[in-house]
Design an enzyme around this catalytic site. Structure first.
Site, PDB file in Angstrom:
ATOM      1  N   ASP A 245       3.779   8.352   6.570  1.00 31.96           N
ATOM      2  CA  ASP A 245       3.994   9.342   5.185  1.00 31.96           C
ATOM      3  C   ASP A 245       2.887  10.378   5.201  1.00 31.96           C
ATOM      4  O   ASP A 245       2.892  11.255   5.919  1.00 31.96           O
ATOM      5  CB  ASP A 245       4.196   8.534   4.049  1.00 31.96           C
ATOM      6  CG  ASP A 245       4.490   9.293   2.907  1.00 31.96           C
ATOM      7  OD1 ASP A 245       5.246  10.171   3.077  1.00 31.96           O
ATOM      8  OD2 ASP A 245       4.222   8.795   1.788  1.00 31.96           O
TER       9      ASP A 245
ATOM     10  N   LYS B 203       7.382  10.806   8.164  1.00 35.72           N
ATOM     11  CA  LYS B 203       7.674  12.011   7.214  1.00 35.72           C
ATOM     12  C   LYS B 203       6.814  12.943   7.451  1.00 35.72           C
ATOM     13  O   LYS B 203       5.936  13.148   6.712  1.00 35.72           O
ATOM     14  CB  LYS B 203       7.621  11.413   5.778  1.00 35.72           C
ATOM     15  CG  LYS B 203       9.008  10.680   5.350  1.00 35.72           C
ATOM     16  CD  LYS B 203       8.518  10.204   3.828  1.00 35.72           C
ATOM     17  CE  LYS B 203       9.336   9.010   3.410  1.00 35.72           C
ATOM     18  NZ  LYS B 203       8.935   8.812   1.949  1.00 35.72           N
TER      19      LYS B 203
ATOM     20  N   PHE C  65      12.719   9.345  -0.297  1.00 37.32           N
ATOM     21  CA  PHE C  65      12.211   8.033  -0.669  1.00 37.32           C
ATOM     22  C   PHE C  65      13.229   7.053  -0.109  1.00 37.32           C
ATOM     23  O   PHE C  65      14.360   7.076  -0.668  1.00 37.32           O
ATOM     24  CB  PHE C  65      11.802   7.717  -1.950  1.00 37.32           C
ATOM     25  CG  PHE C  65      10.965   6.521  -2.251  1.00 37.32           C
ATOM     26  CD1 PHE C  65       9.623   6.522  -2.038  1.00 37.32           C
ATOM     27  CD2 PHE C  65      11.628   5.207  -2.257  1.00 37.32           C
ATOM     28  CE1 PHE C  65       8.647   5.369  -2.006  1.00 37.32           C
ATOM     29  CE2 PHE C  65      10.566   4.128  -2.518  1.00 37.32           C
ATOM     30  CZ  PHE C  65       9.398   4.150  -2.102  1.00 37.32           C
TER      31      PHE C  65
ATOM     32  N   ASP D  91      10.471  -1.240   0.682  1.00 35.22           N
ATOM     33  CA  ASP D  91      10.551  -1.523  -0.758  1.00 35.22           C
ATOM     34  C   ASP D  91      10.335  -0.358  -1.802  1.00 35.22           C
ATOM     35  O   ASP D  91       9.918   0.702  -1.477  1.00 35.22           O
ATOM     36  CB  ASP D  91       9.643  -2.421  -1.233  1.00 35.22           C
ATOM     37  CG  ASP D  91       8.044  -2.085  -1.548  1.00 35.22           C
ATOM     38  OD1 ASP D  91       7.794  -1.286  -0.451  1.00 35.22           O
ATOM     39  OD2 ASP D  91       7.492  -2.213  -2.337  1.00 35.22           O
TER      40      ASP D  91
HETATM   41  P1  IMP Z   1       0.658   6.686   3.927  1.00 37.86           P
HETATM   42  O1  IMP Z   1      -0.444   6.065   3.839  1.00 37.86           O
HETATM   43  O2  IMP Z   1       1.174   7.630   2.837  1.00 37.86           O
HETATM   44  O3  IMP Z   1       1.362   7.314   5.309  1.00 37.86           O
HETATM   45  O4  IMP Z   1       1.643   5.603   3.338  1.00 37.86           O
HETATM   46  C1  IMP Z   1       2.527   4.919   4.128  1.00 37.86           C
HETATM   47  C2  IMP Z   1       3.108   3.773   3.236  1.00 37.86           C
HETATM   48  O5  IMP Z   1       3.629   4.163   2.078  1.00 37.86           O
HETATM   49  C3  IMP Z   1       4.140   3.089   3.957  1.00 37.86           C
HETATM   50  O6  IMP Z   1       3.684   2.256   4.975  1.00 37.86           O
HETATM   51  C4  IMP Z   1       5.301   2.456   2.897  1.00 37.86           C
HETATM   52  O7  IMP Z   1       4.596   1.399   2.461  1.00 37.86           O
HETATM   53  C5  IMP Z   1       5.017   3.516   1.758  1.00 37.86           C
HETATM   54  N1  IMP Z   1       5.862   4.480   1.737  1.00 37.86           N
HETATM   55  C6  IMP Z   1       5.930   5.749   2.170  1.00 37.86           C
HETATM   56  N2  IMP Z   1       6.950   6.337   2.005  1.00 37.86           N
HETATM   57  C7  IMP Z   1       7.978   5.317   1.594  1.00 37.86           C
HETATM   58  C8  IMP Z   1       9.374   5.331   1.194  1.00 37.86           C
HETATM   59  O8  IMP Z   1      10.069   6.307   1.569  1.00 37.86           O
HETATM   60  N3  IMP Z   1       9.992   4.158   1.060  1.00 37.86           N
HETATM   61  C9  IMP Z   1       8.941   2.948   0.808  1.00 37.86           C
HETATM   62  N4  IMP Z   1       7.827   3.147   1.217  1.00 37.86           N
HETATM   63  C10 IMP Z   1       7.135   4.243   1.337  1.00 37.86           C
END
Ligand code: IMP
Length: 208
Positions: A131, A159, A180, A187
């Site tokens: 993300d 994403k 999301f 989750d």
């Molecule tokens: P990052 O550090 O922002 O890349 O976070 C990634 C983490 O955020 C993922 O492993 C998920 O646990 C959570 N996350 C990000 N987007 C979503 C989503 O659309 N649904 C559920 N969890 C998400």
């Protein structure tokens, strides 16, 4: 009336992705059957198989260690491991994060480390969603300190629009827009991980 989401205090204390993330104030339950399907079980199975085959070709003749990021990647990892034909073992890490509003490099903290040494091994970190990139860039840095022979990243979803730090995965099942999603291990407030397909949560939770 639309769904009411309780605003969650994210900046002050670490939010565990390993244990109860958003309790005690649980948002109202939304039945997953009412949510739009983004990827069906068949579509997911097809992509996971393809990624497994690609990994098997890339690492032919080698052993690999898959490191899953709890809890979201558990289901993806279990399917991926079964579609990989080269010798593989797996391990898990867990991290806590301060939420996506924080951009500081100290935003992610390790709360469960790997169980076995990875020095000199071919490692693939397995994540549910790439993300903002904060989690994986932190984990990549941490794993590199263990001096693996090689280090790659596999993610079920990517994403790209949400990225705050420059990091890309080597293996991606699906790129998705900024929505999301839940299911297939992912989750919202710890719910819906067991939903077999990937669905769009009807409203973007606060802080996202
Ligand atoms: P990052 O550090 O922002 O890349 O976070 C990634 C983490 O955020 C993922 O492993 C998920 O646990 C959570 N996350 C990000 N987007 C979503 C989503 O659309 N649904 C559920 N969890 C998400």
């Amino acid at each position: 009336m639309g769904h009411v989401f309780l605003r969650i205090q994210r900046a002050k204390s670490p939010v565990s992705r390993y244990s109860t993330r958003m309790s005690p104030s649980l948002p109202p339950y939304v039945a997953p059957e009412t949510m739009d399907v983004l990827f069906s079980t068949a579509q997911i199975a097809e992509r996971v198989k393809a990624i497994g085959q690609q990994i098997s070709e890339d690492y032919k003749g080698h052993s690999i260690v898959l490191i899953g990021v709890l809890k979201g990647a558990a289901i993806f990892l279990s399917d991926l491991a079964r579609s990989i034909e080269v010798d593989n073992t797996f391990d898990f890490v867990a991290v806590s994060s301060y939420g996506r509003a924080r951009v500081s490099s100290g935003a992610v903290k390790l709360i469960k480390d790997i169980d076995n040494p990875i020095e000199g091994k071919h490692v693939i970190i397995v994540e549910d969603i790439l993300d903002t990139g904060l989690t994986l860039s932190y984990l990549r840095g941490l794993m590199l300190q263990h001096k693996p022979a090689s280090l790659k990243i596999a993610t079920c979803l990517d994403k790209p629009e949400r990225r705050l730090v420059p990091i890309e995965a080597d293996y991606v099942c699906f790129q998705i827009p900024n929505r999301f999603v839940i299911g297939y291990g992912m989750d919202y407030a710890e719910r819906y991980r067991g939903v077999a397909d990937i669905r769009i949560f009807p409203e973007t939770p606060p802080g996202h």
